[in-house]
Design a protein around this motif. Structure first.
Motif, short mmCIF file in Angstrom:
data_model
loop_
_atom_site.label_atom_id
_atom_site.label_comp_id
_atom_site.label_asym_id
_atom_site.label_seq_id
_atom_site.Cartn_x
_atom_site.Cartn_y
_atom_site.Cartn_z
N THR A 1 49.30 45.04 39.97
CA THR A 1 48.50 45.94 40.81
C THR A 1 49.39 46.95 41.51
OG1 THR A 1 46.87 44.17 41.17
CG2 THR A 1 46.84 46.03 42.70
N MET B 1 41.61 43.97 36.71
CA MET B 1 42.16 44.92 37.67
C MET B 1 42.39 46.27 37.02
SD MET B 1 45.30 46.54 38.40
CE MET B 1 46.55 45.48 37.66
N ASN C 1 40.67 50.09 37.79
CA ASN C 1 41.50 51.24 38.14
C ASN C 1 41.54 52.30 37.05
OD1 ASN C 1 43.19 50.82 40.85
ND2 ASN C 1 42.91 48.81 39.89
#
Length: 389
Positions: free
Chosen positions: A275, A309, A313
């Motif tokens: 991340t 994740m 994004n």
């Protein structure tokens, strides 16, 4: 009656060789192999899930034997099985393994847990009676399977007495074996010498789009930019891991000036590290590639969290080409729609490479239709894994 784990065995095995990259040599490299035996019987034999850790990190034997294997064996059956008690639950098992583990400072525990996680998923798919890639596509994907997966040949290591001719011969061998794209190491010599090596390889592979280069985190920012400037006109397929994998600022600043695709992530071992790369590393979701390796980063269970994740994004799974060159990542690529997988046709045996009788053709390889990860279809690897039985 709930499924039970009967035993878990581990041992370290050598994968040493005379090769080196820009940072380490592999003269003392080893890896852990594990076998998780369940009380489930298929075809008259107990189901056994196998796993190992990827190359580049040493065998986490101490962590496995002293902490994680005992923790898993001590768990209650209901804490490691699905709601019906008929199969292992990798997500529950991950929670068991991480019990009393503080967040952050992930260290080599990611490798230990990733090794066990591979064996768990192998067992899960065997109990279901399907290849892992099919289980992933049906239960976690959209049901679509990539029947053939793009693979590139990772090589071009520095070795004693290996000159430009030997480097070219190596790359010719990969092309003859069916690969269309090859990777070579850089950063272990001067920029000028590495440029000569690159030019020698380009004479073999043709277009820069057929060549990937990997600095293994060797450069500081100034060096990374200088190397990028020296090679930008070749328009390489990608420029990999220029600097320290946790130096997101270096990656971001390099991204501002290097005009072509870059790749990194093989040495980021957790969802949080991944991340942070996406938040702060300046990576381009339209052109760049991410190389997270499940066998080094808490396993497929954590890898699926990373994929979620990425989706949140604005990244596609088609930007992911895992490090490691092993069958586990090949299954993930086929079942969850990754862009492809690394391949080690010449090193890190018996872990490198894929199922026997599945040749690389036009840069792609298929997977066997057998339950589990498919280790049984790779004779030299399966022979080694069976020594744990």
């Amino acid at each position: 009656m709930l499924l039970k784990i009967v035993s878990i065995k581990e041992k370290a095995v050598p994968i040493s060789s005379s090769i080196r990259n820009s940072f380490i040599d592999f003269s003392k490299m080893n890896a852990s192999i594990v076998a998780i035996q369940t009380d489930v019987i298929r075809d008259g034999k107990p189901v056994i899930g196998y796993g190992f850790n990827s190359n580049g990190r040493y065998a986490p034997s101490g962590l496995l034997r002293e902490r994680f294997i005992p923790r898993l064996l001590e768990a209650a059956p209901e804490d490691i099985t699905n709601n019906e008690g008929t199969n292992l639950d990798p997500h529950k098992i991950f929670n068991v393994l991480m019990t009393n583990e503080k967040p952050g400072g992930h260290g080599e525990r990611t490798v230990a847990i990733g090794t066990l996680d591979m064996a768990v998923w192998d067992a899960v798919a065997k109990i279901e009676g399907v290849p892992l890639y099919k289980l992933l596509a049906d239960q976690y994907g959209d049901g679509t399977i990539d029947e053939k997966v793009f693979v590139y040949a990772a090589g071009g290591y520095y070795m004693p007495n290996k000159g430009l001719i030997e480097l070219q011969d190596e790359m010719k061998g990969y092309l003859e074996a069916g690969y269309t794209k090859v990777k070579m190491k850089v950063g272990g010599d001067s920029i000028a010498e590495d440029v000569r090596r690159i030019e020698a390889v380009l004479k073999v592979v043709g277009s820069g789009d057929n060549l990937l280069v990997d600095a293994n985190g060797r450069f500081n920012l100034k060096e990374a930019i200088a190397f990028g400037e020296a090679v930008k006109d070749y328009k390489l397929y990608w420029y990999e891991e220029a600097g320290d994998p946790l130096d997101y600022e270096l990656q971001a600043k390099l991204s501002e000036v290097y005009p072509h695709a870059m790749a990194t992530g093989e040495n980021l071992f957790s969802l949080q590290d991944a991340t942070n790369l996406i938040r702060h590393g300046g990576m381009n979701p339209k052109t760049d590639f991410l190389q997270f390796d499940c066998a080094l980063s808490y396993g497929l269970t954590e890898y699926m969290r990373i994929l979620e994740m990425l989706k949140e994004n604005g990244w596609s799974s088609r930007n992911c080409i895992p490090h490691g060159g092993h069958q586990m990542s090949l299954n993930i690529a086929a079942g969850l729609g990754l862009a492809g997988n690394e391949s080690y046709p010449g090193v890190f045996q018996p872990f490198g490479g894929f199922a026997d009788n599945y040749k690389v053709e036009n840069g792609h390889v298929g997977l066997p239709d057998i339950p589990g990860v498919g280790f049984e279809a790779k004779e030299n690897l399966y022979t080694l894994l069976k020594t744990l039985n």
